[in-house]
Design an enzyme around this catalytic site. Structure first.
Site, mmCIF file in Angstrom:
data_model
loop_
_atom_site.group_PDB
_atom_site.id
_atom_site.type_symbol
_atom_site.label_atom_id
_atom_site.label_comp_id
_atom_site.label_asym_id
_atom_site.label_seq_id
_atom_site.Cartn_x
_atom_site.Cartn_y
_atom_site.Cartn_z
ATOM 1 N N ARG A 12 0.948 -1.108 -0.148
ATOM 2 C CA ARG A 12 0.011 -0.185 0.004
ATOM 3 C C ARG A 12 0.827 1.339 0.115
ATOM 4 O O ARG A 12 0.540 2.204 -0.701
ATOM 5 C CB ARG A 12 -1.060 -0.033 1.224
ATOM 6 C CG ARG A 12 -2.011 1.101 1.413
ATOM 7 C CD ARG A 12 -2.591 1.563 0.122
ATOM 8 N NE ARG A 12 -3.132 0.424 -0.787
ATOM 9 C CZ ARG A 12 -3.752 0.646 -1.959
ATOM 10 N NH1 ARG A 12 -3.356 1.794 -2.421
ATOM 11 N NH2 ARG A 12 -4.212 -0.398 -2.427
ATOM 12 N N LYS B 274 2.233 24.807 -2.589
ATOM 13 C CA LYS B 274 0.797 24.013 -2.296
ATOM 14 C C LYS B 274 0.901 22.651 -2.302
ATOM 15 O O LYS B 274 0.400 21.896 -3.185
ATOM 16 C CB LYS B 274 -0.146 24.696 -3.339
ATOM 17 C CG LYS B 274 -0.186 26.074 -2.910
ATOM 18 C CD LYS B 274 -1.265 26.562 -4.065
ATOM 19 C CE LYS B 274 -1.498 28.483 -3.900
ATOM 20 N NZ LYS B 274 -2.240 29.025 -5.054
ATOM 21 N N LYS C 94 4.990 38.350 -1.264
ATOM 22 C CA LYS C 94 3.542 38.371 -1.863
ATOM 23 C C LYS C 94 2.586 39.307 -1.099
ATOM 24 O O LYS C 94 3.240 40.360 -0.307
ATOM 25 C CB LYS C 94 3.014 36.807 -1.480
ATOM 26 C CG LYS C 94 3.749 35.772 -2.233
ATOM 27 C CD LYS C 94 3.023 34.479 -2.282
ATOM 28 C CE LYS C 94 2.282 34.649 -3.365
ATOM 29 N NZ LYS C 94 1.378 33.396 -3.666
ATOM 30 N N GLU D 189 5.496 40.141 -5.622
ATOM 31 C CA GLU D 189 4.462 39.830 -6.424
ATOM 32 C C GLU D 189 3.961 41.690 -6.732
ATOM 33 O O GLU D 189 3.972 42.229 -5.906
ATOM 34 C CB GLU D 189 3.480 39.317 -5.386
ATOM 35 C CG GLU D 189 1.989 39.225 -6.215
ATOM 36 C CD GLU D 189 1.226 38.542 -5.160
ATOM 37 O OE1 GLU D 189 -0.175 39.016 -4.894
ATOM 38 O OE2 GLU D 189 1.514 37.526 -4.370
ATOM 39 N N ASP E 118 0.645 38.889 -10.737
ATOM 40 C CA ASP E 118 -0.476 38.041 -10.221
ATOM 41 C C ASP E 118 -1.691 38.368 -10.721
ATOM 42 O O ASP E 118 -2.227 39.549 -10.471
ATOM 43 C CB ASP E 118 -0.243 38.201 -8.670
ATOM 44 C CG ASP E 118 -1.126 37.111 -7.944
ATOM 45 O OD1 ASP E 118 -1.141 35.757 -8.378
ATOM 46 O OD2 ASP E 118 -1.885 37.551 -7.177
#
Length: 292
Positions: free
Chosen positions: A101, A136, A168, A201, A223
């Protein structure tokens, strides 16, 4: 392998994953399968895509039981079709069952990421843009997810918070603006004697112009801009800084973004919105010999 895929990290990952899954014992296998039963199994590809995680699978099998024999029949990054066999493993049946697994969970997800990366890369192959991943990622699985992106032909962005500066929108807002954020960052790097790239950004052409006036960065992120605005921003920036497009980019929007002239396109969906590839590990029939 990528530089962040180290033997130490691989060992710690496998140790933690097996501890999570096996605990004090694989009681199903311990109960049903004789300790010295020998067996063989093969990894069957059940869906078209890009295979990833074969090198990891071999390490998982060998870490749990060094006596297992693993024969890799494909290579990571190969394009595969249903019915192909990725590897065969032989040795103690109990060892194969206990590791099955973990091998499948890793390979299915890694192959899904590699497949999506390859598909999106092919969409922008006629442009200069390079496809980037993001942070992410699944906690404690980032190394493997970024490894899968690289196998699929993508380029890894920063691995974590420590290997690059990325200012950012929230950093800029909390710092008091673009100028304050850049100047504070330059002071910090000088004080700490750190040699890290700085990316900032921007959310509009006015912010791009402000960064160009201040300078002191390496990459300008564009962005959530439309492709037309990105094209204007790229023209403004010229060769002074590299550019990165970001913001909810998917298969439907990536081509016009790439055609805007940006250097990089970051796509969080490469790792956070992926369908795992269908792969299974099946035992080859084994007829136990009995004493005559």
């Amino acid at each position: 392998m990528q530089e962040y895929v180290t033997e130490d990290r691989l060992t710690k990952f496998i140790q933690a994953a097996l501890l999570e899954d096996v605990g004090d014992g694989d009681h199903s296998t311990l109960a049903a399968v004789p300790k010295d039963q020998q067996g063989k199994a093969q990894l069957i590809i059940k869906e078209q895509g890009i295979i990833a995680g074969l090198a990891l699978a071999e390490r998982i099998f060998k870490y749990h039981d060094p006596e297992l024999q693993v024969d890799l029949l494909l290579e990571d990054g190969n394009r595969v079709q249903p019915g192909e066999i990725g590897l065969r493993v032989s040795g103690k049946a109990a060892s194969i069952l206990t590791t099955e697994r973990l091998v499948l969970n890793c390979m299915q997800r890694m192959s899904g990421i590699a497949t999506k990366t390859k598909q999106m890369n092919e969409l922008i192959g006629h442009t200069r843009a390079r496809l980037l991943d993001t942070r992410k990622t699944t906690p404690n699985f980032r190394m493997l997810e970024k490894w899968a992106v690289a196998i699929g032909g993508g380029k890894n962005h920063r691995f974590a918070l420590y290997d690059m500066i990325m200012l950012k929108d929230n950093h800029i807002d909390f710092a008091g603006g673009i100028a304050q954020a850049i100047k504070a960052t330059r002071r910090y790097l000088e004080k700490k004697q750190l040699d890290l790239k700085i990316e900032i950004e921007t959310r509009s052409l006015d912010e791009v112009r402000e960064v160009l006036t201040i300078g002191g960065v390496d990459i300008i992120m564009l962005d959530n801009m439309s492709p037309n605005i990105m094209q204007e921003a790229v023209a403004l920036i010229g060769d002074r800084y590299e550019t990165e497009a970001s913001g909810g980019i998917d298969e439907r929007s990536i081509i016009p973004v790439a055609e805007s002239g940006v250097d990089y396109i970051s796509v969080g969906a490469l790792t956070h919105h992926v369908k795992s590839l269908d792969i299974s590990l099946k035992a080859l029939r084994f007829h136990q010999q009995t004493a005559g």
